[in-house]
Design a protein around this motif. Structure first.
Motif, short mmCIF file in Angstrom:
data_model
loop_
_atom_site.label_atom_id
_atom_site.label_comp_id
_atom_site.label_asym_id
_atom_site.label_seq_id
_atom_site.Cartn_x
_atom_site.Cartn_y
_atom_site.Cartn_z
N ALA A 6 0.83 -1.21 0.00
CA ALA A 6 0.00 0.00 0.00
C ALA A 6 0.86 1.26 0.00
O ALA A 6 0.60 2.21 -0.73
N ARG A 13 -1.06 11.05 3.00
CA ARG A 13 0.03 11.37 3.94
C ARG A 13 0.34 12.86 3.99
O ARG A 13 0.83 13.35 5.01
N ILE A 24 -2.86 -6.50 2.80
CA ILE A 24 -2.18 -6.50 4.11
C ILE A 24 -2.61 -5.24 4.83
O ILE A 24 -2.58 -4.15 4.25
N ILE A 49 5.07 -2.12 12.26
CA ILE A 49 5.54 -3.02 13.32
C ILE A 49 5.81 -2.25 14.63
O ILE A 49 5.84 -2.84 15.69
N MET A 60 7.29 9.68 13.42
CA MET A 60 7.75 9.54 12.04
C MET A 60 8.39 10.86 11.63
O MET A 60 7.71 11.89 11.57
N PRO A 98 10.97 6.18 11.04
CA PRO A 98 10.51 6.09 12.43
C PRO A 98 11.65 6.35 13.41
O PRO A 98 12.76 5.83 13.23
N PHE A 113 -0.24 -8.63 10.69
CA PHE A 113 1.20 -8.82 10.88
C PHE A 113 1.70 -8.23 12.18
O PHE A 113 1.00 -7.45 12.84
#
Ligand SMILES: Cc1c2[nH]c(c1CCC(=O)O)Cc1[nH]c(c(CCC(=O)O)c1C)Cc1[nH]c(c(CCC(=O)O)c1C)Cc1[nH]c(c(CCC(=O)O)c1C)C2
Length: 336
Positions: A4, A15, A47, A52, A65, A71, A119
């Motif tokens: 994505a 964004r 997904i 994570i 960010m 990150p 995930f």
């Protein structure tokens, strides 16, 4: 594999208006971004859009960010003393509720068209980010822990493992139909450190999630493990309870088939192949499919897409996978 994010103009537009983690925390926005590539391409799965690093956030660490940098942890874990800062008794059902809500919403909006993958990051990779404070070319600070503070490293990895298991179980309860565990920093380890500090925790995650789902009377879902670059341990990775082993582009399909037993493989075209012409991408896909064979394979890239990929070239990859696998399958039917 980051299908994505970043390279799609519709993602960049979103964004430009919203902070990255704000998008992750807003189920409607995370759902919308998850669906963007599904509308554009003939993908076989979605997904969930997240990251994570929501687990370190849930454990109480700040992660922001930073544009152009990625990150960043303003106050990373430096010493074993700092482990006291982790909120070990975190209840993910409340602190990461926004992920579960995004999953449920996306499952509904997908209307069964394709399955939805949930995930999490693996313990070693998350420990790395918490100590390095972000991405790192060497991971020397986090590897230092493995040699200088082995016991505390195990403690840190165990805390993360417990939370990850709980988090993945709840993703399935919310509607995730497959689970992928990303050990993206495995490539920094060697065989011994991987076998000591990464593999046992990956194994605990597979067995913990399956056990937890069984106890709740919920149907098990296939699990995918991606220990990026851990080509030294493919055999071991295929024997710890995952259904699928994702490969980076640094291993030959033939070698991976030879070394693994009874698992589906996923991968593994070099993401940079997307810089080739669409025709050349088609040839590379055909070569990859011939080398792996079309059965027990989830055709994919060997890592995520980069921000400057041309979406038309990503489409060429996806379409070539369908075209060539159908042809190869019909050839093998003719021969049988
Ligand atoms: C599965 C996933 C991830 N991140 C994102 C997704 C959502 C899926 C999708 O985009 O389709 C969105 C996702 N996550 C991020 C982005 C770009 C952020 C932006 O819009 O600025 C996107 C789309 C930000 C991010 N998040 C992370 C990085 C790497 C930092 C580094 O090591 O230098 C970066 C750049 C950490 C991260 N995040 C993730 C991994 C594992 C996979 C991999 O190895 O690529 C890792 C290591 C996983």
């Amino acid at each position: 594999m980051r299908q994505a994010g970043r390279y799609l103009p519709e993602f960049k537009a979103m964004r430009a208006e919203h902070d990255f983690f704000k998008v992750c925390q807003t189920p409607e926005l995370a759902c919308e971004i998850t669906l963007q590539p599904i509308r554009r391409f003939e993908l076989d799965a979605a997904i969930i859009f997240s990251d994570i690093l929501v687990i370190p956030q849930a454990l109480g660490l700040e992660v922001i960010m930073v544009p152009g940098k990625g990150p960043t942890f303003p106050d990373p874990i430096n010493t074993p003393e700092d482990l006291k800062r982790l909120n070990e008794s975190v209840d993910v059902s409340t602190s990461l509720k926004y992920v579960f809500d995004a999953i449920t919403l996306t499952r509904h909006k997908l209307e069964g068209k394709v399955p939805l993958i949930g995930f999490a990051g693996a313990p070693w990779t998350l420990m790395g980010y918490c100590i390095e404070g972000g991405g790192s070319p060497t991971h020397a600070k986090s590897k230092r822990w493995l040699y200088a503070h082995p016991e505390e490293s195990h403690r840190f990895l165990s805390i993360l493992t417990r939370v990850i298991i709980d988090y993945l179980i709840q993703q399935v309860l919310a509607g995730a139909q497959l689970l992928q565990v990303f050990d993206s920093n495995a490539e920094r380890l060697g065989y011994d450190t991987f076998m000591t500090f990464a593999l046992p925790y990956l194994q605990q995650i597979a067995s913990g999630v399956k056990e937890g789902l069984k106890q709740k009377g919920v149907q098990l879902v296939p699990m995918i493990v991606f220990a990026k670059g851990a080509n030294y341990a493919l055999k071991e990775l295929s024997e710890i309870g995952y259904d699928v082993v994702q490969l980076s582009w640094t291993v030959r399909p033939e070698q991976a088939r030879h070394e693994t037993t009874d698992v589906t493989l996923q991968g593994n075209l070099d993401p940079c192949a997307m810089y080739a012409s669409p025709d050349r991408i088609g040839e590379l896909v055909l070569q990859m499919l011939k080398e792996f064979g079309t059965q027990k394979l989830i055709a994919n890239l060997g890592h995520g897409v980069y921000p400057d990929f041309n979406p038309d070239h990503v489409k060429a990859f996806i379409d070539a996978v369908h075209h060539h696998s159908e042809q190869l399958n019909s050839l093998s039917e003719d021969n049988s």
